[in-house]
Scaffold this motif. Structure first.
Motif, PDB file in Angstrom:
ATOM      1  N   ARG A  29     118.099  34.691 -20.339  1.00  0.00           N
ATOM      2  CA  ARG A  29     118.135  36.155 -20.317  1.00  0.00           C
ATOM      3  C   ARG A  29     116.997  36.746 -21.136  1.00  0.00           C
ATOM      4  O   ARG A  29     116.355  37.709 -20.725  1.00  0.00           O
ATOM      5  N   ASN A  30     116.749  36.158 -22.297  1.00  0.00           N
ATOM      6  CA  ASN A  30     115.676  36.660 -23.155  1.00  0.00           C
ATOM      7  C   ASN A  30     114.317  36.515 -22.480  1.00  0.00           C
ATOM      8  O   ASN A  30     113.479  37.420 -22.546  1.00  0.00           O
ATOM      9  N   ARG A  31     114.109  35.368 -21.829  1.00  0.00           N
ATOM     10  CA  ARG A  31     112.820  35.162 -21.164  1.00  0.00           C
ATOM     11  C   ARG A  31     112.627  36.173 -20.035  1.00  0.00           C
ATOM     12  O   ARG A  31     111.545  36.756 -19.891  1.00  0.00           O
ATOM     13  N   ALA A  32     113.682  36.382 -19.238  1.00  0.00           N
ATOM     14  CA  ALA A  32     113.588  37.348 -18.145  1.00  0.00           C
ATOM     15  C   ALA A  32     113.321  38.748 -18.681  1.00  0.00           C
ATOM     16  O   ALA A  32     112.521  39.510 -18.112  1.00  0.00           O
ATOM     17  N   ALA A  33     113.982  39.094 -19.791  1.00  0.00           N
ATOM     18  CA  ALA A  33     113.770  40.418 -20.384  1.00  0.00           C
ATOM     19  C   ALA A  33     112.350  40.563 -20.900  1.00  0.00           C
ATOM     20  O   ALA A  33     111.734  41.634 -20.773  1.00  0.00           O
ATOM     21  N   LEU A  34     111.806  39.497 -21.473  1.00  0.00           N
ATOM     22  CA  LEU A  34     110.437  39.550 -21.987  1.00  0.00           C
ATOM     23  C   LEU A  34     109.422  39.696 -20.862  1.00  0.00           C
ATOM     24  O   LEU A  34     108.451  40.460 -20.977  1.00  0.00           O
ATOM     25  N   VAL A  35     109.625  38.978 -19.753  1.00  0.00           N
ATOM     26  CA  VAL A  35     108.700  39.089 -18.621  1.00  0.00           C
ATOM     27  C   VAL A  35     108.749  40.498 -18.037  1.00  0.00           C
ATOM     28  O   VAL A  35     107.714  41.096 -17.740  1.00  0.00           O
ATOM     29  N   ALA A  36     109.962  41.047 -17.879  1.00  0.00           N
ATOM     30  CA  ALA A  36     110.092  42.402 -17.352  1.00  0.00           C
ATOM     31  C   ALA A  36     109.448  43.410 -18.298  1.00  0.00           C
ATOM     32  O   ALA A  36     108.754  44.344 -17.859  1.00  0.00           O
ATOM     33  N   ALA A  37     109.659  43.232 -19.603  1.00  0.00           N
ATOM     34  CA  ALA A  37     109.072  44.145 -20.579  1.00  0.00           C
ATOM     35  C   ALA A  37     107.551  44.040 -20.581  1.00  0.00           C
ATOM     36  O   ALA A  37     106.844  45.050 -20.670  1.00  0.00           O
ATOM     37  N   ALA A  38     107.033  42.820 -20.462  1.00  0.00           N
ATOM     38  CA  ALA A  38     105.585  42.632 -20.444  1.00  0.00           C
ATOM     39  C   ALA A  38     104.972  43.313 -19.234  1.00  0.00           C
ATOM     40  O   ALA A  38     103.906  43.943 -19.327  1.00  0.00           O
ATOM     41  N   VAL A  60     114.293  42.103 -28.338  1.00  0.00           N
ATOM     42  CA  VAL A  60     114.383  40.846 -29.088  1.00  0.00           C
ATOM     43  C   VAL A  60     113.358  40.879 -30.211  1.00  0.00           C
ATOM     44  O   VAL A  60     112.452  41.711 -30.235  1.00  0.00           O
ATOM     45  N   GLY A  61     113.477  39.943 -31.143  1.00  0.00           N
ATOM     46  CA  GLY A  61     112.507  39.833 -32.209  1.00  0.00           C
ATOM     47  C   GLY A  61     111.256  39.098 -31.757  1.00  0.00           C
ATOM     48  O   GLY A  61     111.263  38.397 -30.746  1.00  0.00           O
ATOM     49  N   GLN A  62     110.183  39.250 -32.561  1.00  0.00           N
ATOM     50  CA  GLN A  62     108.941  38.577 -32.190  1.00  0.00           C
ATOM     51  C   GLN A  62     109.091  37.060 -32.234  1.00  0.00           C
ATOM     52  O   GLN A  62     108.418  36.347 -31.488  1.00  0.00           O
ATOM     53  N   GLY A  63     109.981  36.567 -33.094  1.00  0.00           N
ATOM     54  CA  GLY A  63     110.200  35.124 -33.140  1.00  0.00           C
ATOM     55  C   GLY A  63     110.713  34.601 -31.814  1.00  0.00           C
ATOM     56  O   GLY A  63     110.321  33.514 -31.368  1.00  0.00           O
ATOM     57  N   VAL A  64     111.588  35.378 -31.173  1.00  0.00           N
ATOM     58  CA  VAL A  64     112.102  34.984 -29.856  1.00  0.00           C
ATOM     59  C   VAL A  64     110.968  34.973 -28.844  1.00  0.00           C
ATOM     60  O   VAL A  64     110.852  34.059 -28.015  1.00  0.00           O
ATOM     61  N   LEU A  65     110.119  35.997 -28.910  1.00  0.00           N
ATOM     62  CA  LEU A  65     108.983  36.051 -27.984  1.00  0.00           C
ATOM     63  C   LEU A  65     108.116  34.806 -28.127  1.00  0.00           C
ATOM     64  O   LEU A  65     107.764  34.166 -27.129  1.00  0.00           O
ATOM     65  N   TYR A  66     107.794  34.438 -29.371  1.00  0.00           N
ATOM     66  CA  TYR A  66     106.900  33.298 -29.571  1.00  0.00           C
ATOM     67  C   TYR A  66     107.560  31.972 -29.232  1.00  0.00           C
ATOM     68  O   TYR A  66     106.862  30.991 -28.943  1.00  0.00           O
ATOM     69  N   ARG A  67     108.877  31.910 -29.256  1.00  0.00           N
ATOM     70  CA  ARG A  67     109.541  30.675 -28.821  1.00  0.00           C
ATOM     71  C   ARG A  67     109.340  30.450 -27.325  1.00  0.00           C
ATOM     72  O   ARG A  67     109.253  29.315 -26.864  1.00  0.00           O
ATOM     73  N   VAL A  75     102.089  34.821 -21.969  1.00  0.00           N
ATOM     74  CA  VAL A  75     102.833  35.989 -21.475  1.00  0.00           C
ATOM     75  C   VAL A  75     102.227  36.465 -20.161  1.00  0.00           C
ATOM     76  O   VAL A  75     102.924  36.712 -19.169  1.00  0.00           O
ATOM     77  N   THR A  76     100.909  36.589 -20.138  1.00  0.00           N
ATOM     78  CA  THR A  76     100.218  37.096 -18.954  1.00  0.00           C
ATOM     79  C   THR A  76     100.447  36.205 -17.739  1.00  0.00           C
ATOM     80  O   THR A  76     100.769  36.687 -16.653  1.00  0.00           O
ATOM     81  N   THR A  77     100.285  34.902 -17.922  1.00  0.00           N
ATOM     82  CA  THR A  77     100.455  34.004 -16.782  1.00  0.00           C
ATOM     83  C   THR A  77     101.901  33.991 -16.293  1.00  0.00           C
ATOM     84  O   THR A  77     102.153  33.832 -15.100  1.00  0.00           O
TER      85      THR A  77
END
Length: 205
Positions: A29-38, A60-67, A75-77
């Protein structure tokens, strides 16, 4: 007189127990949210937008993003990959049409024009870390479109060899302060090229 024990006022251990950790599900869920947010952040502010803005938009926190994504290129790819995968899925369904696939592609153009533009960046592009992957994705988009080019005696809406040039031209027109304005300009650009486009929407299966 025997002193009665004081009842334990603490909550039972079963009630104190924290909710189960949904590790893999939460991570997905976090990954999907990060891709949508990006996709949203880059469309609004370009590829130089801070990663912290993406994390905030995703909740989410930046630590989650970097994980999930160790750097900006990752992120871009990831966003590019999702864009292209949906175009390919639209092209793979039964009775898919060129106009229908273009509708899905155009939706991604208006939602994240910066990424489609990156597919056509020249060699001086400073985000060269993703260039090879972006070029591979560009070829995948081209294959998806070529598979549905009408073959009606040579009167195609756009020549096969010019497919990605047309996409690049349209992506350059996709500007504006709102999704509605970007869609309007994208459709106007396709009309100028004499190309019919189906409903502008994400792939829904």
């Amino acid at each position: 007189m025997t002193q009665q024990p004081v009842p334990d006022q603490r909550r039972p251990a079963s009630e104190e127990r924290r909710p189960a950790n949904h590790g893999p599900k939460a991570a997905a869920r976090n990954r999907a949210a990060l891709v949508a947010a990006a996709r949203e952040i880059y469309a609004e502010h370009g590829l130089d937008a801070p990663l912290s803005a993406i994390a905030r938009r995703a909740g989410v926190g930046q630590g989650v993003l970097y994980r999930h994504f160790p750097d900006r290129a990752a992120v871009t790819t990831a966003v590019l990959e999702e864009n292209v995968r949906e175009v390919e899925q639209a092209a793979a369904v039964e009775h898919a049409t060129f106009a229908g696939v273009l509708g899905v592609l155009t939706w991604h153009l208006k939602e994240s024009a910066a990424f489609i533009g990156l597919l056509h960046a020249d060699g001086s592009d400073r985000h060269s870390g993703v260039r090879a992957h972006a070029l591979a994705l560009s070829r995948r988009v081209e294959r998806a479109l070529r598979a549905h080019l009408p073959d009606d005696g040579g009167h195609r809406p756009v020549a096969a060899d010019d497919l990605m040039l047309a996409v690049a031209m349209v992506s350059g027109a996709v500007t504006g302060p709102s999704h509605e304005e970007r869609e309007r300009r994208a459709l106007a650009a396709w009309r100028l090229l004499g190309v019919e486009v189906g409903p502008v929407r994400p792939f829904s299966g």
